[in-house]
Design an enzyme around this catalytic site. Structure first.
Site, PDB file in Angstrom:
ATOM      1  N   LYS A   6      52.590  43.593  31.129  1.00 51.05           N
ATOM      2  CA  LYS A   6      52.086  44.435  32.225  1.00 51.05           C
ATOM      3  C   LYS A   6      53.189  44.571  33.272  1.00 51.05           C
ATOM      4  CE  LYS A   6      47.636  44.779  34.590  1.00 51.05           C
ATOM      5  NZ  LYS A   6      46.485  43.986  35.040  1.00 51.05           N
TER       6      LYS A   6
HETATM    7  O1  G3P Z   1      42.388  46.101  36.598  1.00 50.36           O
HETATM    8  C1  G3P Z   1      42.876  46.129  37.884  1.00 50.36           C
HETATM    9  C2  G3P Z   1      42.086  45.205  38.706  1.00 50.36           C
HETATM   10  O2  G3P Z   1      42.279  43.884  38.355  1.00 50.36           O
HETATM   11  C3  G3P Z   1      42.019  45.471  40.130  1.00 50.36           C
HETATM   12  O3  G3P Z   1      40.686  45.466  40.379  1.00 50.36           O
HETATM   13  O4  G3P Z   1      38.704  45.245  41.730  1.00 50.36           O
HETATM   14  O5  G3P Z   1      40.862  44.178  42.476  1.00 50.36           O
HETATM   15  O6  G3P Z   1      40.585  46.635  42.549  1.00 50.36           O
HETATM   16  P1  G3P Z   1      40.181  45.378  41.873  1.00 50.36           P
END
Ligand code: G3P
Length: 217
Positions: A87
């Site tokens: 990633k």
């Molecule tokens: O997949 C990306 C993720 O981990 C971010 O998610 O909910 O922190 O915006 P969030």
């Protein structure tokens, strides 16, 4: 549509795997920290533990931001397990790293994507997956789902085979909307996947079937 779970929590990963619909896992440094996993060796071991639970792709994020360091780190991550996808953040050196890995057959997931232009660059550089963060766009009053639609249009115009991995999915409706828009993959919490199960008519219908069966027995 592939379903990935976006967590470093092994119980949630096991639960989603047991459901039989899981195609992979995404993590990031924040999700690792949330589970109390810190220190390089512990983090690397955690990636291997995740790979041993699931059958599919497991995204492991580089923390370097300079090209040669990203390459070194990404190669070490890819060596960990054949399910690992490296990633890489959407920054200038990240684009170079995407191209480097793509030329060598190492699979990548380009993360922190918030615009169609960034997604176009990721595809040009040969990313396996591109991760538009739809929830974080919604958080700042921008239509995250519209970004999925824009990337779908651009990729289809040119036949890019980079897979759109809708990320920062927060709830079940995000999953359904991403499916309608032709996202190749979504990654979200276990609750977003399990939410797909729910319908009150299923529950009341089943209760009635069971009650009627029991009347005759
Ligand atoms: O997949 C990306 C993720 O981990 C971010 O998610 O909910 O922190 O915006 P969030």
């Amino acid at each position: 549509m592939k379903f990935f779970i976006d967590t470093a929590n092994l119980d949630d990963i096991r639960e989603a795997q047991a459901l039989g619909v899981l195609d992979g896992v995404t993590t990031n440094p924040s999700l690792m920290a949330k589970e109390g996993i810190s220190g390089k060796n512990n983090i690397l071991k955690h990636y291997v533990d995740i790979c041993n639970i699931v059958d599919g792709d497991v995204s492991a994020e580089v923390i370097s931001t300079e090209f040669s360091e990203m390459v070194k780190e990404g190669e070490a991550l890819a060596e960990l397990h054949d399910q690992i996808v490296v990633k890489i953040p959407m920054i200038k050196d990240g684009v170079k790293a995407l191209k480097y890995f793509s030329d060598r057959g190492i699979r990548t997931n380009c993360t922190l994507v918030f615009s169609p232009g960034q997604a176009l660059l990721a595809a040009k550089a040969g990313a396996t997956y591109v991760s538009p963060f739809i929830g974080r766009l919604d958080d700042i009053s921008t239509d995250g789902l519209n970004l999925i639609a824009e990337i779908r249009l651009i990729y289809d115009n040119y036949g890019f085979d980079t897979q759109i991995l809708a990320a920062s999915v927060r709830h079940t409706m995000h999953v359904i909307d991403c499916a309608k828009l032709g996202s190749d993959v979504m990654t979200g919490p276990l609750s977003a996947i399990e939410g797909l199960l729910k319908h009150p008519l299923t529950d009341s219908g089943l209760a009635k079937f069971l009650a009627d069966y029991n009347k005759g027995n």
